[in-house]
Design a protein around this motif. Structure first.
Motif, PDB file in Angstrom:
ATOM      1  N   ALA A   1      -1.906  -4.529   0.965  1.00 38.75           N
ATOM      2  CA  ALA A   1      -1.986  -5.835   0.305  1.00 38.75           C
ATOM      3  C   ALA A   1      -2.220  -6.932   1.336  1.00 38.75           C
ATOM      4  O   ALA A   1      -3.047  -7.838   1.126  1.00 38.75           O
ATOM      5  CB  ALA A   1      -0.705  -6.102  -0.486  1.00 38.75           C
TER       6      ALA A   1
ATOM      7  N   ARG B   1      -4.248  -3.124  -4.263  1.00 37.79           N
ATOM      8  CA  ARG B   1      -3.256  -4.099  -4.722  1.00 37.79           C
ATOM      9  C   ARG B   1      -3.327  -4.341  -6.231  1.00 37.79           C
ATOM     10  O   ARG B   1      -2.378  -4.844  -6.825  1.00 37.79           O
ATOM     11  CB  ARG B   1      -3.423  -5.427  -3.973  1.00 37.79           C
ATOM     12  CG  ARG B   1      -4.666  -6.232  -4.319  1.00 37.79           C
ATOM     13  CD  ARG B   1      -4.797  -7.411  -3.362  1.00 37.79           C
ATOM     14  NE  ARG B   1      -5.989  -8.203  -3.599  1.00 37.79           N
ATOM     15  CZ  ARG B   1      -6.031  -9.303  -4.328  1.00 37.79           C
ATOM     16  NH1 ARG B   1      -4.933  -9.726  -4.930  1.00 37.79           N
ATOM     17  NH2 ARG B   1      -7.151  -9.972  -4.469  1.00 37.79           N
ATOM     18  N   TYR B   2      -4.438  -3.950  -6.857  1.00 38.21           N
ATOM     19  CA  TYR B   2      -4.577  -4.181  -8.288  1.00 38.21           C
ATOM     20  C   TYR B   2      -3.837  -3.155  -9.143  1.00 38.21           C
ATOM     21  O   TYR B   2      -3.751  -3.314 -10.359  1.00 38.21           O
ATOM     22  CB  TYR B   2      -6.064  -4.205  -8.677  1.00 38.21           C
ATOM     23  CG  TYR B   2      -6.762  -5.442  -8.177  1.00 38.21           C
ATOM     24  CD1 TYR B   2      -6.623  -6.659  -8.837  1.00 38.21           C
ATOM     25  CD2 TYR B   2      -7.543  -5.396  -7.027  1.00 38.21           C
ATOM     26  CE1 TYR B   2      -7.250  -7.802  -8.367  1.00 38.21           C
ATOM     27  CE2 TYR B   2      -8.174  -6.537  -6.554  1.00 38.21           C
ATOM     28  CZ  TYR B   2      -8.024  -7.738  -7.223  1.00 38.21           C
ATOM     29  OH  TYR B   2      -8.642  -8.869  -6.741  1.00 38.21           O
TER      30      TYR B   2
ATOM     31  N   LYS C   1      -3.247 -16.674  -3.135  1.00 33.84           N
ATOM     32  CA  LYS C   1      -2.195 -15.661  -3.049  1.00 33.84           C
ATOM     33  C   LYS C   1      -1.172 -16.046  -1.981  1.00 33.84           C
ATOM     34  O   LYS C   1       0.035 -15.916  -2.175  1.00 33.84           O
ATOM     35  CB  LYS C   1      -2.821 -14.299  -2.727  1.00 33.84           C
ATOM     36  CG  LYS C   1      -1.831 -13.145  -2.742  1.00 33.84           C
ATOM     37  CD  LYS C   1      -2.554 -11.830  -2.550  1.00 33.84           C
ATOM     38  CE  LYS C   1      -1.564 -10.664  -2.573  1.00 33.84           C
ATOM     39  NZ  LYS C   1      -0.895 -10.506  -3.864  1.00 33.84           N
TER      40      LYS C   1
ATOM     41  N   VAL D   1      -0.683  -2.032  -8.009  1.00 34.29           N
ATOM     42  CA  VAL D   1       0.726  -2.160  -7.664  1.00 34.29           C
ATOM     43  C   VAL D   1       1.484  -2.743  -8.861  1.00 34.29           C
ATOM     44  O   VAL D   1       1.076  -3.751  -9.447  1.00 34.29           O
ATOM     45  CB  VAL D   1       0.908  -3.060  -6.427  1.00 34.29           C
ATOM     46  CG1 VAL D   1       2.391  -3.291  -6.154  1.00 34.29           C
ATOM     47  CG2 VAL D   1       0.240  -2.431  -5.221  1.00 34.29           C
TER      48      VAL D   1
ATOM     49  N   THR E   1      -5.722  -9.160   1.759  1.00 34.40           N
ATOM     50  CA  THR E   1      -5.758 -10.623   1.782  1.00 34.40           C
ATOM     51  C   THR E   1      -6.439 -11.119   3.047  1.00 34.40           C
ATOM     52  O   THR E   1      -7.297 -12.012   3.001  1.00 34.40           O
ATOM     53  CB  THR E   1      -4.326 -11.187   1.691  1.00 34.40           C
ATOM     54  OG1 THR E   1      -3.710 -10.724   0.488  1.00 34.40           O
ATOM     55  CG2 THR E   1      -4.342 -12.710   1.690  1.00 34.40           C
TER      56      THR E   1
ATOM     57  N   LYS F   1       2.214  -2.194   0.773  1.00 38.87           N
ATOM     58  CA  LYS F   1       2.441  -3.571   1.237  1.00 38.87           C
ATOM     59  C   LYS F   1       1.488  -3.925   2.374  1.00 38.87           C
ATOM     60  O   LYS F   1       0.939  -5.031   2.424  1.00 38.87           O
ATOM     61  CB  LYS F   1       3.891  -3.733   1.692  1.00 38.87           C
ATOM     62  CG  LYS F   1       4.897  -3.740   0.553  1.00 38.87           C
ATOM     63  CD  LYS F   1       6.318  -3.913   1.073  1.00 38.87           C
ATOM     64  CE  LYS F   1       7.332  -3.904  -0.064  1.00 38.87           C
ATOM     65  NZ  LYS F   1       8.732  -4.025   0.426  1.00 38.87           N
TER      66      LYS F   1
END
Length: 309
Positions: A229, A50-51, A112, A53, A233, A226
């Motif tokens: 991500a 995710r870092y 988040k 994206v 989380t 997605k």
């Protein structure tokens, strides 16, 4: 003279045998420790993509490389000596430190999730950064900071799995686990983030099969990122909540840990054919609930504190 040489060769052979036995012990211990930490390794692999994206595709691999290097420094230069020193001089401090790290993971994930209501300052700050180099620096820094917590959990799990052995051997095992996990995790992450490029290369080949596979990889890439991500989380909530629950149990606050254990046990008993899977899922889900509650409280309190501009 010949007798002295023979004695020397015998001594060298004995030392070689001892070294070989020690190497076998190190390899076996590293394998056991790495296997026990596998759950957190999966979380680490899910969190990292995710870092990258939203950043330039040309910078994806260099960014992964920077994060991997930061992760290796976290493990070998900070966490390895810290873990050994804590085990020798302050074993009582390990659990509180892990719980603080778990709370940080819960906070990061909760912030988040709650960003639309709390006005997540991290996302808002990232959105206002026009300089790609500054945005990259911010993303890499955030990834390495999160990695520090996940790596700490990996190293502590590995350390706790080691049998009684000399400190130097424990250090070698932890270093081996740290290097192997870092190479494995960030190798997988690099493949994930470059999956669309691999797909494009396959789509340009003459083979109809290669073209089909390539187009499928390209179409799947946005969905996969997605999904990762979301998984990342959820993983932070699960790992963070589980660290806190385990810490509570160690400090004698057993009501919540026992409740989670009992619910998971009864759920597994209701479906004996897949009891192990059900037990894991329920434990993870309830730990994640604990994580979101703790993370939301921390995020709410921090967002109530006035920020300097």
């Amino acid at each position: 003279m010949a007798g002295g040489l023979v004695a020397l060769l015998d001594d060298v052979a004995a030392i070689a045998k001892l070294a070989a036995a020690s190497l076998d012990d190190v390899t076996a211990a590293a394998s056991r420790a790495g296997a026990k930490a596998a759950g957190v390794v999966i979380d680490d692999a899910a969190v990292t993509p995710r870092y990258v994206v939203g950043l330039s595709p040309a910078r994806e691999l260099p960014i992964i490389g920077k994060i991997a290097l930061g992760s290796l420094k976290n493990k070998l230069l900070i966490l390895l000596p810290a873990a050994l020193l804590l085990k020798v001089f302050a074993p009582w401090a390990i659990t509180p430190i892990l719980m603080a790290g778990g709370a940080f993971l819960c906070f990061e994930a909760a912030e988040k999730i709650l960003a639309p209501w709390l006005g997540g300052h991290a996302e808002a700050e990232a959105a206002t950064i026009a300089d790609p180099a500054e945005l990259e620096r911010m993303q890499v820094s955030g990834a390495i900071r999160t990695d520090l917590i996940l790596s700490a959990e990996i190293m502590i799990i590995a350390l706790n799995e080691l049998p009684d052995m000399p400190v130097w051997m424990q250090a070698v095992v932890l270093a081996a686990v740290g290097i192997a996990i870092t190479v494995g995790v960030y190798g997988v992450v690099a493949l994930i983030v470059k999956m669309d490029d691999i797909g494009l290369a396959l789509a340009q080949r003459a083979s109809a099969v290669a073209q089909t596979v390539g187009r499928g990889l390209v179409k799947a890439m946005p969905v996969l990122l997605k999904a990762l991500a979301l998984i990342g989380t959820a993983a932070m909530l699960w790992v963070g909540g589980q660290i806190i629950v385990h810490g509570m149990e160690e400090f004698g606050f057993v009501a919540l840990p026992h409740l989670i254990h009992d619910v998971a046990h009864h759920a597994a008993a209701a479906l004996p054919a897949i009891g192990g899977v059900v037990n894991w899922i329920v434990n993870a889900a309830l730990s994640a609930v604990v994580g979101i509650v703790i993370g939301a409280i921390i995020a709410g309190v921090l967002h109530m504190i006035p920020r300097k501009h």
